[in-house]
Design a protein around this motif. Sequence first.
Motif, PDB file in Angstrom:
ATOM      1  N   ILE A   1       0.844  -1.198   0.000  1.00 19.17           N
ATOM      2  CA  ILE A   1       0.000   0.000   0.000  1.00 19.17           C
ATOM      3  C   ILE A   1       0.877   1.244   0.000  1.00 19.17           C
ATOM      4  O   ILE A   1       1.868   1.314   0.739  1.00 19.17           O
ATOM      5  N   ALA A   2       0.495   2.224  -0.806  1.00 19.06           N
ATOM      6  CA  ALA A   2       1.121   3.547  -0.776  1.00 19.06           C
ATOM      7  C   ALA A   2       0.044   4.562  -0.434  1.00 19.06           C
ATOM      8  O   ALA A   2      -0.987   4.637  -1.119  1.00 19.06           O
ATOM      9  N   LEU A   3       0.260   5.332   0.641  1.00 22.21           N
ATOM     10  CA  LEU A   3      -0.704   6.326   1.107  1.00 22.21           C
ATOM     11  C   LEU A   3      -0.086   7.717   1.063  1.00 22.21           C
ATOM     12  O   LEU A   3       1.090   7.882   1.410  1.00 22.21           O
ATOM     13  N   THR A   4      -0.878   8.700   0.679  1.00 19.95           N
ATOM     14  CA  THR A   4      -0.457  10.097   0.742  1.00 19.95           C
ATOM     15  C   THR A   4      -1.504  10.868   1.536  1.00 19.95           C
ATOM     16  O   THR A   4      -2.702  10.796   1.226  1.00 19.95           O
ATOM     17  N   VAL A   5      -1.048  11.583   2.559  1.00 20.21           N
ATOM     18  CA  VAL A   5      -1.947  12.302   3.465  1.00 20.21           C
ATOM     19  C   VAL A   5      -1.910  13.791   3.136  1.00 20.21           C
ATOM     20  O   VAL A   5      -0.844  14.414   3.122  1.00 20.21           O
TER      21      VAL A   5
ATOM     22  N   VAL B   1      -6.962  11.304   2.214  1.00 19.17           N
ATOM     23  CA  VAL B   1      -5.899  10.326   1.993  1.00 19.17           C
ATOM     24  C   VAL B   1      -6.114   9.704   0.624  1.00 19.17           C
ATOM     25  O   VAL B   1      -7.227   9.283   0.292  1.00 19.17           O
ATOM     26  N   THR B   2      -5.089   9.680  -0.183  1.00 15.94           N
ATOM     27  CA  THR B   2      -5.150   8.980  -1.464  1.00 15.94           C
ATOM     28  C   THR B   2      -4.178   7.810  -1.424  1.00 15.94           C
ATOM     29  O   THR B   2      -3.174   7.845  -0.692  1.00 15.94           O
ATOM     30  N   GLY B   3      -4.465   6.789  -2.204  1.00 13.25           N
ATOM     31  CA  GLY B   3      -3.594   5.624  -2.131  1.00 13.25           C
ATOM     32  C   GLY B   3      -3.683   4.715  -3.332  1.00 13.25           C
ATOM     33  O   GLY B   3      -4.606   4.807  -4.150  1.00 13.25           O
ATOM     34  N   HIS B   4      -2.705   3.851  -3.427  1.00 12.22           N
ATOM     35  CA  HIS B   4      -2.679   2.765  -4.399  1.00 12.22           C
ATOM     36  C   HIS B   4      -2.369   1.489  -3.638  1.00 12.22           C
ATOM     37  O   HIS B   4      -1.507   1.476  -2.735  1.00 12.22           O
TER      38      HIS B   4
ATOM     39  N   MET C   1      -4.848  12.968  13.142  1.00 12.34           N
ATOM     40  CA  MET C   1      -5.568  12.231  12.111  1.00 12.34           C
ATOM     41  C   MET C   1      -5.466  10.737  12.436  1.00 12.34           C
ATOM     42  O   MET C   1      -4.376  10.166  12.425  1.00 12.34           O
ATOM     43  N   ALA C   2      -6.608  10.140  12.766  1.00  7.33           N
ATOM     44  CA  ALA C   2      -6.676   8.724  13.120  1.00  7.33           C
ATOM     45  C   ALA C   2      -7.258   7.960  11.943  1.00  7.33           C
ATOM     46  O   ALA C   2      -8.371   8.267  11.486  1.00  7.33           O
ATOM     47  N   LEU C   3      -6.541   6.960  11.460  1.00 10.73           N
ATOM     48  CA  LEU C   3      -6.880   6.294  10.202  1.00 10.73           C
ATOM     49  C   LEU C   3      -6.860   4.774  10.324  1.00 10.73           C
ATOM     50  O   LEU C   3      -6.016   4.094   9.747  1.00 10.73           O
ATOM     51  N   PRO C   4      -7.774   4.187  11.056  1.00 10.50           N
ATOM     52  CA  PRO C   4      -7.876   2.724  11.034  1.00 10.50           C
ATOM     53  C   PRO C   4      -8.520   2.257   9.733  1.00 10.50           C
ATOM     54  O   PRO C   4      -9.472   2.866   9.238  1.00 10.50           O
ATOM     55  N   ASN C   5      -7.986   1.213   9.154  1.00 12.11           N
ATOM     56  CA  ASN C   5      -8.588   0.573   7.973  1.00 12.11           C
ATOM     57  C   ASN C   5      -8.926   1.586   6.882  1.00 12.11           C
ATOM     58  O   ASN C   5     -10.035   1.596   6.332  1.00 12.11           O
ATOM     59  N   VAL C   6      -7.941   2.409   6.531  1.00  9.19           N
ATOM     60  CA  VAL C   6      -8.143   3.450   5.530  1.00  9.19           C
ATOM     61  C   VAL C   6      -7.945   2.916   4.107  1.00  9.19           C
ATOM     62  O   VAL C   6      -7.949   3.666   3.143  1.00  9.19           O
ATOM     63  N   TYR C   7      -7.799   1.630   3.959  1.00 13.86           N
ATOM     64  CA  TYR C   7      -7.543   0.959   2.690  1.00 13.86           C
ATOM     65  C   TYR C   7      -8.614  -0.109   2.467  1.00 13.86           C
ATOM     66  O   TYR C   7      -9.249  -0.569   3.429  1.00 13.86           O
ATOM     67  N   PRO C   8      -8.870  -0.561   1.239  1.00  9.48           N
ATOM     68  CA  PRO C   8      -9.804  -1.666   1.002  1.00  9.48           C
ATOM     69  C   PRO C   8      -9.267  -2.965   1.621  1.00  9.48           C
ATOM     70  O   PRO C   8      -8.124  -3.353   1.379  1.00  9.48           O
TER      71      PRO C   8
END
Length: 526
Positions: free
Chosen positions: A96-100, A107-110, A206-213
Amino acid sequence: MKKRLSLIWIFLFLAGIGACSPTADISPTQATPDPTLTAEGTPPGSTPGNPVASPVPSPVPSPVATPTLVPLPRTCLREPFATDVENCGAIPYYDIALTVDLAAAQVTGHQEVRYTNQENEPLSSLYLRLFPNSPTYGGVMTVTNVALAGQAVTPAVELEGTALRLPLRPSLAGGEMITAAMDFAVDVPTSGRTGYGLFSYQRGVMALPNVYPLIPVYDDEGWNVELPPTHADDVYSDIAAYHVRITAPSSLRLITSGTCGPGVLEEEGEATWTCEAGPMRDFALVLGENFQHRNRIEKGVVVNSYFYAGHEAGGEKALEVAVDALSVFTDLFGPYPYTELDVVETPNYLGGMEYPGLVVVEDNLYAGVVGVEWLTAHEVAHQWWFALVGSDQVDEPWLDEALTQYSTMLYYEQVYGAERAERIRYSEFEQVHQSLIWRGRDLPIGLSTQEYPAELYWEVVYDKGALYFHALREMVGDEAFFDILRTYYRRHRYRIATPESFLASVESVTGDPYEDLFAEWVLGQE
């Protein structure tokens, strides 16, 4: 998860089946810190003992000497458990790649995830959960450019936007692997009014649990894709391995499941951290502008407390409790395999919440400290009963929550003595149960989350549920009871437990599953 603190507790405060073959249990040993290691999420240009901090919004007391910090590990697993990822076999692997973007609260990601069908039947579809779209998260997640094995696919959107069904053509046979790739964007809520603020950007955090599929569990019922009520946990997932790159403002401190290397400076005041986690059930991260940090080593684990400037008393208490709880639960249940355990102050309105290797506690409690101990101990217990021993939190919430609530009482018993624990058992569990009976609202502890009214969920599942484990303890005796818990943990670490497999652990120790006791408390049968 633990939502409420009763008035009684305020007074007291003031007064399995799975893919893994885990490493055999070991005797915990004290680790010697490696002086070359760097602190997790330390902003570039800082050192573990002198973190770079942004200006804080609240008054800060007179400066005091910052304790020398223990250098944080480079790897997620302690040395005796270093091969556990390999032992787990063909578990999902997330890259996973995340950008905040703080200004946009986005948050955007791949993501690319390798998934192997470990069933004895072919799969005609693959599901992804988009938890930020659920009412308990309150965000907005969009997924684009979905591909399976390099071929573009059009997923079906289901379950009010919280699930994507990806067709598999041809079907994925047992033992076969497929790679799913996708881009995604997430709008993070900036108010705690939705979803208790556990997934949010507030007060510089910024709290980000499970921010990805996230791929859910597939079992004998098929894909576990449900939308539970807002008063319940909603993540039911298998163990996986994670490789995550996070790009964010370099002034922030990053705290995650697993371990992260030092941030690498990018252009325009940004840095990229590379993090590894696994075997873990999911991946959570927290970014903060003004976190302070204290830590200690206990049982070979680096225990970290992250807290706001000015909240040193609460932060120190959280660290003390987490250290004691880790020690107690290691001795009672079995070893904690990860190199780190993080306790983080965040602006949530639930009280506390557990994630693998990381727990959060509500910031409103830190200034006065009241409530920090119970919530920290409870969420640390979830590292055993949820993070390591998985279960269906949607359909069988008692299996982790009731045992975690009882484990919290065991923490008090070990730290403060049997008399204190008995007061807790009576005031927090027994009196709640009696109140349910008097009000005509008593229910079995073994229902699904959907079957409980919101106002009864915690009373029945948590507090009455804890009494089932106490009744079992009284029936079999302490020696057998703790042998049951150690056996249950050993059999199910990194796996999925069921009520039946818990009873199998009871029977393996005692020769009797005590089904009548189970029927009375869990099933509600006379």
